[in-house]
Write a protein that holds these residues in place. Sequence first.
Motif, PDB file in Angstrom:
ATOM      1  N   SER A   1     -37.869  15.048  -2.684  1.00 58.80           N
ATOM      2  CA  SER A   1     -37.679  14.179  -1.527  1.00 58.80           C
ATOM      3  C   SER A   1     -36.225  14.216  -1.052  1.00 58.80           C
ATOM      4  O   SER A   1     -35.300  14.353  -1.840  1.00 58.80           O
ATOM      5  CB  SER A   1     -38.079  12.737  -1.864  1.00 58.80           C
ATOM      6  OG  SER A   1     -37.246  12.207  -2.887  1.00 58.80           O
ATOM      7  N   GLU A   2     -36.048  14.111   0.265  1.00 55.63           N
ATOM      8  CA  GLU A   2     -34.722  14.078   0.879  1.00 55.63           C
ATOM      9  C   GLU A   2     -34.438  12.666   1.386  1.00 55.63           C
ATOM     10  O   GLU A   2     -35.355  11.935   1.747  1.00 55.63           O
ATOM     11  CB  GLU A   2     -34.630  15.075   2.032  1.00 55.63           C
ATOM     12  CG  GLU A   2     -34.762  16.524   1.607  1.00 55.63           C
ATOM     13  CD  GLU A   2     -34.463  17.483   2.747  1.00 55.63           C
ATOM     14  OE1 GLU A   2     -34.193  17.013   3.871  1.00 55.63           O
ATOM     15  OE2 GLU A   2     -34.492  18.704   2.509  1.00 55.63           O
TER      16      GLU A   2
ATOM     17  N   ARG B   1     -30.849  15.263  -1.722  1.00 52.78           N
ATOM     18  CA  ARG B   1     -32.264  15.402  -2.073  1.00 52.78           C
ATOM     19  C   ARG B   1     -32.398  15.522  -3.584  1.00 52.78           C
ATOM     20  O   ARG B   1     -31.439  15.848  -4.287  1.00 52.78           O
ATOM     21  CB  ARG B   1     -32.894  16.609  -1.383  1.00 52.78           C
ATOM     22  CG  ARG B   1     -32.374  17.958  -1.816  1.00 52.78           C
ATOM     23  CD  ARG B   1     -33.222  19.101  -1.276  1.00 52.78           C
ATOM     24  NE  ARG B   1     -32.532  20.373  -1.431  1.00 52.78           N
ATOM     25  CZ  ARG B   1     -32.027  21.062  -0.420  1.00 52.78           C
ATOM     26  NH1 ARG B   1     -32.119  20.594   0.802  1.00 52.78           N
ATOM     27  NH2 ARG B   1     -31.413  22.211  -0.633  1.00 52.78           N
TER      28      ARG B   1
ATOM     29  N   PHE C   1     -26.625  13.711   3.764  1.00 49.97           N
ATOM     30  CA  PHE C   1     -27.939  13.949   3.180  1.00 49.97           C
ATOM     31  C   PHE C   1     -27.826  14.327   1.710  1.00 49.97           C
ATOM     32  O   PHE C   1     -26.867  14.974   1.283  1.00 49.97           O
ATOM     33  CB  PHE C   1     -28.666  15.076   3.926  1.00 49.97           C
ATOM     34  CG  PHE C   1     -29.100  14.694   5.315  1.00 49.97           C
ATOM     35  CD1 PHE C   1     -30.213  13.892   5.511  1.00 49.97           C
ATOM     36  CD2 PHE C   1     -28.392  15.138   6.414  1.00 49.97           C
ATOM     37  CE1 PHE C   1     -30.611  13.536   6.792  1.00 49.97           C
ATOM     38  CE2 PHE C   1     -28.778  14.790   7.694  1.00 49.97           C
ATOM     39  CZ  PHE C   1     -29.890  13.980   7.882  1.00 49.97           C
TER      40      PHE C   1
ATOM     41  N   THR D   1     -31.037   9.917   3.112  1.00 50.59           N
ATOM     42  CA  THR D   1     -29.708   9.793   3.702  1.00 50.59           C
ATOM     43  C   THR D   1     -28.911   8.722   2.978  1.00 50.59           C
ATOM     44  O   THR D   1     -29.418   7.625   2.726  1.00 50.59           O
ATOM     45  CB  THR D   1     -29.813   9.416   5.196  1.00 50.59           C
ATOM     46  OG1 THR D   1     -30.592  10.407   5.869  1.00 50.59           O
ATOM     47  CG2 THR D   1     -28.440   9.352   5.839  1.00 50.59           C
TER      48      THR D   1
ATOM     49  N   PRO E   1     -27.676  19.399   0.160  1.00 51.71           N
ATOM     50  CA  PRO E   1     -28.080  20.326   1.214  1.00 51.71           C
ATOM     51  C   PRO E   1     -26.860  20.896   1.939  1.00 51.71           C
ATOM     52  O   PRO E   1     -25.791  20.292   1.966  1.00 51.71           O
ATOM     53  CB  PRO E   1     -28.915  19.456   2.161  1.00 51.71           C
ATOM     54  CG  PRO E   1     -29.342  18.278   1.323  1.00 51.71           C
ATOM     55  CD  PRO E   1     -28.212  18.038   0.372  1.00 51.71           C
TER      56      PRO E   1
END
Length: 458
Positions: free
Chosen positions: A248-249, A275, A273, A251, A292
Amino acid sequence: MIIKALFGALIALAACMAQSQPARYYEYVLYLRAAAPSDSEARARAVLLSRRPLLHRASDPAGVRAWEGKGLIPVAVEPRSFKGKPVDRANISETGEPLREVLGVAASRPVSALAVMVGIPQAASVPAYVEASRFAADIAAAVDAPAFLDGETGGVLQAVSLSDRLRLGRSADGALVSASNPPRLETIDAFTFEALHGTGWRTRGFRKLGVPDVAVVDWMPGKLLPFWEIEAVGNLLVSGKISAAPGSEFTVRTDDPEVAATLSGFRKGASAFLRFAPAPMSSASLLQLEFPGQSGMHLYERQMFFIDALLPSNYLALGAGPARELSMAVARVKSRLTDLRGHYASLKAQGTRVFIGVDMAAAVKNSTLPQRQAKWALWHEVSAWTPDGRVIARRWDGDPRTGGSRARFNPPIKIGSIEHSDIESDIPEEAIEDVLLIDRGGRTSGGEATDLATRNRR
C-alpha cells in the motif's frame, strides 16, 4: 509410494510454515523474588478473574496460543523457569542492577517467573494496549514482582514501568494514554528501535497496539536516523489513517498531528509519498518502508528526495534549485561509498589518489558569507580505508585538481616517539559527502558536490 512421499513432504512444509509464522500473542514475563508467595500463580489468576475488562477475556495458555482473532482478546498466565547466561547476565535497564541480585535468587538456582500472555489485537487498538498493560501491572503488584521482561522489545525493566507506561502518551501534560492520547512510540521502554545488518533499523513493540512493526532496511549513512519517519508511520498506523497492507502507498503530511508529533522543524504544508514493500520483509508482523522515486534513482537519492520534501534544506543559502542539486549529489556520493571502499586498495595500487570532502553545509555557509575564509579545508587525501569503514585522511590545502599541498604542522609535533608532520584525521565513513579521484595520469573524476557547494565562491 510417490503419493505417500509427496503427502509427507507437504506435511513437513506445512509444519515449517507454521513454525515460521509469528506468534499471535505477546508476553510480559514477571520475574519473581526468591521469597515469592507459594500461591503466586493462583494470585495472578485471581486478578484475571476479578477484573471486568472490555476487550480481553481470561483464558489459559493453550487458548492464547490457538487464538485466531475472533471475539475478545485472550489473556492468560503461565509459570516459567529460567537459568543460564541470559538470566545470569541480565540487568535492570533503569538502574543497572543485576537481575538475580534484585530477585535474591542465587546463580545456582533457576529464576521463577509468570508470563502474562496477551493476544495481539486484530486491528489498531490503543484501548487494548492500555487494558493489557493494566492487567500486567496489577498482576505484578499482586505477586510482588520487582522486574519484568518485555517479550516484544527484550528489555528487562522495573515492574513499576508497566504503570508508568499508562502516562507516556503524546500529550506533554502526563495525561493517561487513550485513543485520543496515543502512546509515544519513541520511548525506549514499551517501544524500541533495533539496528539491522548494515544501515537498517526496525521497531519492536508496535504489535502490542495491533499494528505491525516497521523497518527501513537500508538507510543513507550520515543523515538524521530514520526514527522520525518510522515513528510518524507508526502513529499513522495506530490512528487508522493508513493501511498496514503490504504494497500500500500513502502520503506523509507535515500538517497531520501524527507526523508533527515526531520532529520539530517540518516545512508547513509539506507532503511526501511512502509505501510498504510487497516483499520480502512485509508481513503481518513487520512492514518494510520503501521510498518512491523516478526510475533510475538510487535508493539514497529517493530517501534524500523524501527528506528534502518535508524538512528545510541545509543548503538553502544557495537557493531552492541549487540546494536540491547539492542534496542529490551528496546522496549519489553516499550510494557509491561501499563500492569505493572495496576497490580502494586496488585503486591505490594503480596510483590513483582518493580525496574525500565532508560537511557540505559548512562549505555552503562559508561560500555564501561576505568575507569567506581564504583557506577553507574542503578536501582530505585518504591514506587508509579499512574494510569496516575506518578512514584515515590527510587534510589538503587547496583544490587537488589545480594544485595545493598537504596541510602540515609547523613545526612537526611529537607524540611519544613518533613525529607527525601531516595533519591527519580519523573520519567516519558516514561523514563523507564528496569524493574526488585523480589517477596516475592526472585525470580526475568526482568533486560534483563540492563544486555545487562552493559555486558562489567562484
